[in-house]
Motif scaffolding. Sequence first.
Motif, PDB file in Angstrom:
ATOM      1  N   ASP A   1     -12.203  -4.326  -2.677  1.00 37.82           N
ATOM      2  CA  ASP A   1     -11.997  -2.886  -2.782  1.00 37.82           C
ATOM      3  C   ASP A   1     -10.880  -2.434  -1.840  1.00 37.82           C
ATOM      4  O   ASP A   1     -10.132  -1.509  -2.155  1.00 37.82           O
ATOM      5  CB  ASP A   1     -13.290  -2.133  -2.456  1.00 37.82           C
ATOM      6  CG  ASP A   1     -14.365  -2.321  -3.516  1.00 37.82           C
ATOM      7  OD1 ASP A   1     -14.022  -2.724  -4.651  1.00 37.82           O
ATOM      8  OD2 ASP A   1     -15.546  -2.070  -3.213  1.00 37.82           O
ATOM      9  N   ARG A   2     -10.778  -3.097  -0.693  1.00 39.20           N
ATOM     10  CA  ARG A   2      -9.720  -2.766   0.269  1.00 39.20           C
ATOM     11  C   ARG A   2      -8.346  -3.004  -0.337  1.00 39.20           C
ATOM     12  O   ARG A   2      -7.463  -2.136  -0.267  1.00 39.20           O
ATOM     13  CB  ARG A   2      -9.887  -3.611   1.538  1.00 39.20           C
ATOM     14  CG  ARG A   2      -8.707  -3.483   2.513  1.00 39.20           C
ATOM     15  CD  ARG A   2      -8.821  -4.497   3.645  1.00 39.20           C
ATOM     16  NE  ARG A   2      -8.850  -5.877   3.164  1.00 39.20           N
ATOM     17  CZ  ARG A   2      -7.761  -6.562   2.823  1.00 39.20           C
ATOM     18  NH1 ARG A   2      -6.560  -5.994   2.875  1.00 39.20           N
ATOM     19  NH2 ARG A   2      -7.862  -7.814   2.411  1.00 39.20           N
ATOM     20  N   ILE A   3      -8.166  -4.187  -0.932  1.00 39.96           N
ATOM     21  CA  ILE A   3      -6.880  -4.493  -1.552  1.00 39.96           C
ATOM     22  C   ILE A   3      -6.598  -3.527  -2.693  1.00 39.96           C
ATOM     23  O   ILE A   3      -5.493  -2.987  -2.818  1.00 39.96           O
ATOM     24  CB  ILE A   3      -6.851  -5.939  -2.063  1.00 39.96           C
ATOM     25  CG1 ILE A   3      -6.885  -6.921  -0.889  1.00 39.96           C
ATOM     26  CG2 ILE A   3      -5.602  -6.186  -2.914  1.00 39.96           C
ATOM     27  CD1 ILE A   3      -6.994  -8.370  -1.313  1.00 39.96           C
ATOM     28  N   ALA A   4      -7.593  -3.297  -3.540  1.00 40.07           N
ATOM     29  CA  ALA A   4      -7.400  -2.394  -4.683  1.00 40.07           C
ATOM     30  C   ALA A   4      -6.960  -1.015  -4.209  1.00 40.07           C
ATOM     31  O   ALA A   4      -6.091  -0.377  -4.827  1.00 40.07           O
ATOM     32  CB  ALA A   4      -8.676  -2.302  -5.506  1.00 40.07           C
ATOM     33  N   GLY A   5      -7.528  -0.551  -3.104  1.00 39.04           N
ATOM     34  CA  GLY A   5      -7.143   0.751  -2.573  1.00 39.04           C
ATOM     35  C   GLY A   5      -5.702   0.786  -2.108  1.00 39.04           C
ATOM     36  O   GLY A   5      -5.005   1.794  -2.283  1.00 39.04           O
ATOM     37  N   VAL A   6      -5.234  -0.318  -1.526  1.00 38.27           N
ATOM     38  CA  VAL A   6      -3.862  -0.387  -1.027  1.00 38.27           C
ATOM     39  C   VAL A   6      -2.854  -0.363  -2.173  1.00 38.27           C
ATOM     40  O   VAL A   6      -1.798   0.273  -2.075  1.00 38.27           O
ATOM     41  CB  VAL A   6      -3.662  -1.651  -0.168  1.00 38.27           C
ATOM     42  CG1 VAL A   6      -2.186  -1.877   0.151  1.00 38.27           C
ATOM     43  CG2 VAL A   6      -4.465  -1.563   1.124  1.00 38.27           C
ATOM     44  N   ILE A   7      -3.155  -1.060  -3.259  1.00 37.51           N
ATOM     45  CA  ILE A   7      -2.162  -1.268  -4.313  1.00 37.51           C
ATOM     46  C   ILE A   7      -2.414  -0.431  -5.565  1.00 37.51           C
ATOM     47  O   ILE A   7      -1.726  -0.596  -6.571  1.00 37.51           O
ATOM     48  CB  ILE A   7      -2.081  -2.758  -4.704  1.00 37.51           C
ATOM     49  CG1 ILE A   7      -3.380  -3.234  -5.370  1.00 37.51           C
ATOM     50  CG2 ILE A   7      -1.761  -3.613  -3.475  1.00 37.51           C
ATOM     51  CD1 ILE A   7      -3.303  -4.661  -5.912  1.00 37.51           C
ATOM     52  N   LYS A   8      -3.323   0.496  -5.510  1.00 37.27           N
ATOM     53  CA  LYS A   8      -3.693   1.275  -6.694  1.00 37.27           C
ATOM     54  C   LYS A   8      -2.525   2.120  -7.194  1.00 37.27           C
ATOM     55  O   LYS A   8      -1.772   2.694  -6.424  1.00 37.27           O
ATOM     56  CB  LYS A   8      -4.882   2.184  -6.371  1.00 37.27           C
ATOM     57  CG  LYS A   8      -5.533   2.823  -7.594  1.00 37.27           C
ATOM     58  CD  LYS A   8      -6.795   3.542  -7.211  1.00 37.27           C
ATOM     59  CE  LYS A   8      -7.491   4.142  -8.433  1.00 37.27           C
ATOM     60  NZ  LYS A   8      -7.958   3.089  -9.369  1.00 37.27           N
ATOM     61  N   ASN A   9      -2.369   2.167  -8.519  1.00 36.60           N
ATOM     62  CA  ASN A   9      -1.418   3.043  -9.196  1.00 36.60           C
ATOM     63  C   ASN A   9       0.028   2.742  -8.831  1.00 36.60           C
ATOM     64  O   ASN A   9       0.846   3.655  -8.685  1.00 36.60           O
ATOM     65  CB  ASN A   9      -1.742   4.515  -8.918  1.00 36.60           C
ATOM     66  CG  ASN A   9      -1.120   5.447  -9.955  1.00 36.60           C
ATOM     67  OD1 ASN A   9      -0.784   5.035 -11.068  1.00 36.60           O
ATOM     68  ND2 ASN A   9      -0.967   6.708  -9.583  1.00 36.60           N
ATOM     69  N   ALA A  10       0.368   1.461  -8.715  1.00 35.47           N
ATOM     70  CA  ALA A  10       1.769   1.085  -8.556  1.00 35.47           C
ATOM     71  C   ALA A  10       2.491   1.214  -9.894  1.00 35.47           C
ATOM     72  O   ALA A  10       1.873   1.200 -10.964  1.00 35.47           O
ATOM     73  CB  ALA A  10       1.885  -0.340  -8.039  1.00 35.47           C
ATOM     74  N   ASP A  11       3.812   1.303  -9.834  1.00 37.63           N
ATOM     75  CA  ASP A  11       4.608   1.380 -11.053  1.00 37.63           C
ATOM     76  C   ASP A  11       4.637   0.045 -11.790  1.00 37.63           C
ATOM     77  O   ASP A  11       4.727   0.003 -13.019  1.00 37.63           O
ATOM     78  CB  ASP A  11       6.036   1.795 -10.712  1.00 37.63           C
ATOM     79  CG  ASP A  11       6.099   3.169 -10.084  1.00 37.63           C
ATOM     80  OD1 ASP A  11       6.332   4.145 -10.813  1.00 37.63           O
ATOM     81  OD2 ASP A  11       5.909   3.264  -8.860  1.00 37.63           O
ATOM     82  N   GLY A  12       4.588  -1.055 -11.029  1.00 37.44           N
ATOM     83  CA  GLY A  12       4.615  -2.375 -11.637  1.00 37.44           C
ATOM     84  C   GLY A  12       3.785  -3.365 -10.845  1.00 37.44           C
ATOM     85  O   GLY A  12       3.631  -3.224  -9.623  1.00 37.44           O
ATOM     86  N   TYR A  13       3.251  -4.365 -11.537  1.00 32.18           N
ATOM     87  CA  TYR A  13       2.437  -5.406 -10.903  1.00 32.18           C
ATOM     88  C   TYR A  13       2.841  -6.787 -11.398  1.00 32.18           C
ATOM     89  O   TYR A  13       3.203  -6.953 -12.570  1.00 32.18           O
ATOM     90  CB  TYR A  13       0.950  -5.231 -11.255  1.00 32.18           C
ATOM     91  CG  TYR A  13       0.288  -4.017 -10.672  1.00 32.18           C
ATOM     92  CD1 TYR A  13      -0.204  -4.018  -9.371  1.00 32.18           C
ATOM     93  CD2 TYR A  13       0.155  -2.856 -11.433  1.00 32.18           C
ATOM     94  CE1 TYR A  13      -0.822  -2.899  -8.841  1.00 32.18           C
ATOM     95  CE2 TYR A  13      -0.455  -1.730 -10.920  1.00 32.18           C
ATOM     96  CZ  TYR A  13      -0.945  -1.753  -9.612  1.00 32.18           C
ATOM     97  OH  TYR A  13      -1.544  -0.635  -9.089  1.00 32.18           O
ATOM     98  N   VAL A  14       2.754  -7.759 -10.499  1.00 37.22           N
ATOM     99  CA  VAL A  14       2.650  -9.165 -10.875  1.00 37.22           C
ATOM    100  C   VAL A  14       1.254  -9.583 -10.447  1.00 37.22           C
ATOM    101  O   VAL A  14       0.971  -9.677  -9.247  1.00 37.22           O
ATOM    102  CB  VAL A  14       3.701 -10.041 -10.178  1.00 37.22           C
ATOM    103  CG1 VAL A  14       3.530 -11.503 -10.616  1.00 37.22           C
ATOM    104  CG2 VAL A  14       5.105  -9.554 -10.473  1.00 37.22           C
ATOM    105  N   MET A  15       0.370  -9.785 -11.405  1.00 40.71           N
ATOM    106  CA  MET A  15      -1.032 -10.080 -11.106  1.00 40.71           C
ATOM    107  C   MET A  15      -1.371 -11.512 -11.521  1.00 40.71           C
ATOM    108  O   MET A  15      -1.038 -11.946 -12.626  1.00 40.71           O
ATOM    109  CB  MET A  15      -1.946  -9.106 -11.846  1.00 40.71           C
ATOM    110  CG  MET A  15      -3.429  -9.321 -11.592  1.00 40.71           C
ATOM    111  SD  MET A  15      -3.941  -9.040  -9.876  1.00 40.71           S
ATOM    112  CE  MET A  15      -3.804  -7.247  -9.778  1.00 40.71           C
TER     113      MET A  15
END
Length: 271
Positions: A157-171
């Motif tokens: 949840d900590r990571i998700a909070g940091v990176i939430k709603n970015a314009d682009g992802y490499v997942m």
Amino acid sequence: MVTAQSDRLRYSILASGSRGNSTYIETPAHRILIDAGLSGKQLELRMTKINRSLKDVEAIFVTHEHSDHISGVGVLARRYGMAVYANQGTWVAMQNKIGKIDPAQKHLLEPGKVKDFGDLQVESFAVSHDAAEPQFYQLHHDNQAFCILTDTGYVSDRIAGVIKNADGYVMECNHDPEMLLAGQRYSWPLKQRILGTEGHLSNEDGANALMSVIGNRTKTVYLGHRSHENNTKSLAHLTVASILTAQDFGVDHDFALKDTEQDEATSLLSL
């Protein structure tokens, strides 16, 4: 300092997979790499194909000390004078793997910190992986955010909070669990490592992580770090697309779902 044609953040995923990883990032004023997990020659070739030169790259940001992320770090640092950023744990773990680097080129960036270049901010965040002190990065430019997240056993949840709603992802979508378990080449301890909380995200794990972070700003999602042995491009893409679509995410409508390659760089694109 360099000048780019676009005032937006631009990127190319030079390589993504279990045999080598590197991503190129540029803004109007700065050019960097996230990891350099290919040979110097290969990285030079990939950069040439996107009409860019390693001579203009200022810095490499290292995620962790595994060879598929650092095999070219020492060569590039010595050949081009690039600065190298990593946290203390990673520096200790990789110092005997990358050869001698001028101390002036060595820089610390600890988890949870931001390196500010002016028109580019590199934000680090810790992940769960079987390395000394693994961390990944979110890049910020002019209210845009591009997040790279592979090599983690789970997304907290900590990571998700940091990176939430970015314009682009490499997942990360590293493996299909059934293919991994049925395969003959990997030992049982290695399979357990990959499946564990300090291993890698499966296709389903990657999809679940994306559901926790995709927002109304998100326009592009890349599926990364695909295993050559335990996954296929079509399976990873279909699995993620099916899971997201079933939960009413607008795949290829609200955002594009794209694949990465081990042996070929993506085009140089604007975020």
